[in-house]
Design a protein around this motif. Structure first.
Motif, PDB file in Angstrom:
ATOM      1  N   MET A 173      26.164 -14.870  22.373  1.00  0.00           N
ATOM      2  CA  MET A 173      25.364 -15.866  21.679  1.00  0.00           C
ATOM      3  C   MET A 173      24.458 -16.612  22.650  1.00  0.00           C
ATOM      4  SD  MET A 173      26.585 -19.379  19.771  1.00  0.00           S
ATOM      5  CE  MET A 173      26.613 -20.246  21.360  1.00  0.00           C
ATOM      6  N   TYR A 176      21.585 -14.482  23.707  1.00  0.00           N
ATOM      7  CA  TYR A 176      20.581 -14.386  22.647  1.00  0.00           C
ATOM      8  C   TYR A 176      19.703 -15.635  22.633  1.00  0.00           C
ATOM      9  CZ  TYR A 176      18.543 -13.598  18.026  1.00  0.00           C
ATOM     10  OH  TYR A 176      17.665 -13.414  16.983  1.00  0.00           O
ATOM     11  N   LEU A 177      20.326 -16.799  22.750  1.00  0.00           N
ATOM     12  CA  LEU A 177      19.559 -18.041  22.783  1.00  0.00           C
ATOM     13  C   LEU A 177      18.634 -18.079  23.995  1.00  0.00           C
ATOM     14  CD1 LEU A 177      22.363 -20.595  21.825  1.00  0.00           C
ATOM     15  CD2 LEU A 177      20.447 -19.893  20.373  1.00  0.00           C
ATOM     16  N   LEU A 182      14.895 -17.459  18.786  1.00  0.00           N
ATOM     17  CA  LEU A 182      14.829 -18.455  17.723  1.00  0.00           C
ATOM     18  C   LEU A 182      13.580 -19.321  17.788  1.00  0.00           C
ATOM     19  CD1 LEU A 182      18.495 -19.799  17.422  1.00  0.00           C
ATOM     20  CD2 LEU A 182      17.387 -17.968  16.142  1.00  0.00           C
ATOM     21  N   SER A 328      17.740 -19.492  12.406  1.00  0.00           N
ATOM     22  CA  SER A 328      18.919 -20.252  12.828  1.00  0.00           C
ATOM     23  C   SER A 328      20.022 -19.311  13.258  1.00  0.00           C
ATOM     24  CB  SER A 328      19.418 -21.145  11.685  1.00  0.00           C
ATOM     25  OG  SER A 328      18.442 -22.098  11.319  1.00  0.00           O
ATOM     26  N   LEU A 329      20.808 -19.775  14.217  1.00  0.00           N
ATOM     27  CA  LEU A 329      22.002 -19.047  14.653  1.00  0.00           C
ATOM     28  C   LEU A 329      23.207 -19.910  14.321  1.00  0.00           C
ATOM     29  CD1 LEU A 329      22.574 -17.183  18.018  1.00  0.00           C
ATOM     30  CD2 LEU A 329      24.329 -18.678  17.060  1.00  0.00           C
ATOM     31  N   ALA A 331      27.533 -20.053  14.318  1.00  0.00           N
ATOM     32  CA  ALA A 331      28.642 -19.391  15.000  1.00  0.00           C
ATOM     33  C   ALA A 331      29.939 -20.145  14.806  1.00  0.00           C
ATOM     34  CB  ALA A 331      28.342 -19.261  16.498  1.00  0.00           C
ATOM     35  N   TRP A 336      29.122 -14.713  15.193  1.00  0.00           N
ATOM     36  CA  TRP A 336      27.876 -15.462  15.082  1.00  0.00           C
ATOM     37  C   TRP A 336      26.867 -14.589  14.366  1.00  0.00           C
ATOM     38  CZ3 TRP A 336      23.485 -13.493  17.459  1.00  0.00           C
ATOM     39  CH2 TRP A 336      23.652 -12.654  18.565  1.00  0.00           C
ATOM     40  N   GLU A 337      25.957 -15.246  13.657  1.00  0.00           N
ATOM     41  CA  GLU A 337      24.959 -14.484  12.909  1.00  0.00           C
ATOM     42  C   GLU A 337      23.638 -15.222  12.881  1.00  0.00           C
ATOM     43  OE1 GLU A 337      25.715 -14.066   8.674  1.00  0.00           O
ATOM     44  OE2 GLU A 337      27.142 -15.731   8.769  1.00  0.00           O
ATOM     45  N   ILE A 338      22.573 -14.441  12.620  1.00  0.00           N
ATOM     46  CA  ILE A 338      21.226 -14.984  12.572  1.00  0.00           C
ATOM     47  C   ILE A 338      20.797 -15.132  11.119  1.00  0.00           C
ATOM     48  CG2 ILE A 338      18.815 -14.617  13.219  1.00  0.00           C
ATOM     49  CD1 ILE A 338      20.731 -15.172  15.555  1.00  0.00           C
ATOM     50  N   TYR A 347      17.941 -10.227  10.746  1.00  0.00           N
ATOM     51  CA  TYR A 347      19.345 -10.589  10.582  1.00  0.00           C
ATOM     52  C   TYR A 347      20.178  -9.831  11.603  1.00  0.00           C
ATOM     53  CZ  TYR A 347      24.035 -11.043   8.692  1.00  0.00           C
ATOM     54  OH  TYR A 347      25.375 -11.303   8.552  1.00  0.00           O
ATOM     55  N   LYS A 349      24.475  -9.859  13.336  1.00  0.00           N
ATOM     56  CA  LYS A 349      25.820 -10.438  13.332  1.00  0.00           C
ATOM     57  C   LYS A 349      26.640  -9.821  14.448  1.00  0.00           C
ATOM     58  CE  LYS A 349      29.522 -11.697  10.111  1.00  0.00           C
ATOM     59  NZ  LYS A 349      29.975 -11.613   8.687  1.00  0.00           N
TER      60      LYS A 349
END
Length: 435
Positions: A173, A176-177, A182, A328-329, A331, A336-338, A347, A349
């Motif tokens: 997560m 990804y951020l 995002l 948005s994320l 978790a 965790w999912e988008i 999308y 997950k």
């Protein structure tokens, strides 16, 4: 004690093994010789302390040589379980200081109520032990400072029990951020709704049970009559021992928010508003309804808890959500999912493997003999998220007063708020040094 040669070999294997599929921390630890022993002592045997110990004991080179608790019947029960399930015999103690006197103990696990963490941690550092300490690291901001000072003074290897720092899907997560998918993140929402966070019906005081040293349980806290709610697991609903859901789940989840937003210092401003609105006649002191906003230059972090109920945002009774211009994320410990904003992101997950706590323990074991203080969650990381939790509670206890806390001077901009920084220690216990 484990040999340096084998631990260095193991650490090298770990560095290589993280690049290879199918190689786990546990497998690497299991490859150690049976003669390389790590001796562990546990202080606080009821809930999380015992759970922590069981993950240590998954490693065949770990021996539990000492157990300490103020509840003698529980202590004897845990000793019997240790003997039956692990074929290990531990010496039993009522006073943690006698356990720390043992020269053969390498690692101390601190699983006591929050108001005890600071003294036991500082004494463990002074005794030359490595430490696994449960979160929040302390029940006040000044105690956090004392613990950071002690760990640095004695060069102690510390793992704080914020095990999400060792979880694969939380790290994914963060990656990804960090990649910026995002867009611009302007808000992070953090929440936790749990039944145990409120006590709908007060519990009457009662005589102290046989075999329980309640005076030792209180330790530096004020003198009060024995009460089963305070003693048997609901202690975190009383300000003298804990801070409700905010210092429990809040520390875990705020840690993820701070990590994701790369926050290493105090917020510009904190505003907390709360009260006991769901159960106004309840026996809890901490707030069953609480909202806290932490303001920064370019975003805000919001905390909320509803104690005594367990529904939550998106079907999750707890979690963290990063709100960005592209999506948005959201978790929790399961995944965790988008949630896309239009078509700007897709999308996605990611599921958890549920090995975070075991891997967290393994990480400490791999750091101990080489004195590598860069554990997955060192004392500074634990201090940061604990301070955030205390900031929110302090503002709420003051009726929603906006607060600015200066970490350098260790003072609020509000003199009244400063009285919440450091508790008064009672019963001849002395507050430790902070610098």
């Amino acid at each position: 004690m484990v040999s340096r040669r084998n631990f260095i070999r193991t650490s090298s294997l770990l560095a290589a093994g993280t690049m290879l599929p199918g190689v786990s921390h546990s497998n690497i630890l299991n490859s150690l010789s049976a003669n390389d022993k790590v001796n562990v002592g546990l202080i606080g045997c009821r809930n999380m302390g015992w759970y922590d110990l069981t993950d240590f004991l998954k490693h065949p080179n770990v021996r539990c040589v000492a157990l300490c608790d103020v509840n003698r019947p529980l202590l004897e029960e845990r000793a019997a379980t240790l003997d039956k399930n692990y074929q290990q015999k531990a010496d039993l103690y009522n006073d943690y200081r006698r356990l720390l006197d043992r020269k053969d103990i390498d690692i101390v696990i601190i699983g006591t109520p929050d108001h005890w963490h600071c003294l036991q941690f500082v004494d463990a550092c002074a005794a030359g032990k490595s430490v696994y300490v449960e979160k929040p690291i302390a029940n006040s901001i000044a105690e956090c400072d004392a613990m950071v000072y002690a760990a640095n003074r004695y060069n102690t290897v510390v793992q704080v029990g914020q095990q999400q720092r060792s979880a694969k899907h939380w790290k994914e997560m963060i990656d990804y951020l960090d990649e910026g998918h995002l867009g611009t993140i302007g808000q992070v929402n953090v929440w936790a709704n749990f039944n145990y966070g409120a006590m709908a019906t007060p519990v009457a005081d009662s005589p102290q049970p046989e075999g329980v040293d309640f005076a030792m349980w209180l330790g530096p806290a004020p003198e009060v009559p024995f009460n089963t709610a305070r003693f048997n697991g609901l202690w975190r609903l009383f300000w003298d021992y804990g801070g409700g859901l905010l210092t429990d789940w809040g520390v875990h989840l705020l840690d993820m928010a701070l990590w994701g937003m790369k926050v290493n210092g105090m917020p510009n401003k904190t505003v907390g508003i709360g009260g006991n609105y769901f159960f106004p006649e309840g026996g809890h002191e901490t707030f069953d309804s609480l909202n806290v906003t932490y303001q920064f230059d370019n975003f805000v972090i919001n905390w909320s808890n509803n104690a005594g109920i367990e529904t939550g945002l998106g079907g999750r009774n707890y979690g963290v959500m990063f709100r960005g211009t592209n999506g948005s994320l959201v978790a929790d410990r399961n995944n965790w999912e988008i949630i896309p904003e239009g078509s700007k992101v897709s999308y996605r997950k990611s599921e958890a493997d549920n090995k975070d706590h075991e891997d967290h323990v393994t990480n400490l074991l791999l750091c101990v003999d080489t004195k590598n203080r860069k554990t997955a969650c060192p004392i500074e990381t634990g201090s940061l998220s604990a301070k955030y939790a205390h900031l929110g509670n302090i503002s709420a206890r003051m009726g929603g007063v906006p607060l600015i806390y200066h970490d350098q001077s260790r003072q609020f901009d509000n003199k009244t708020a400063n009285k919440y920084l450091q508790p008064t220690y009672h019963h001849s216990w002395k507050f430790p040094r902070t610098q």
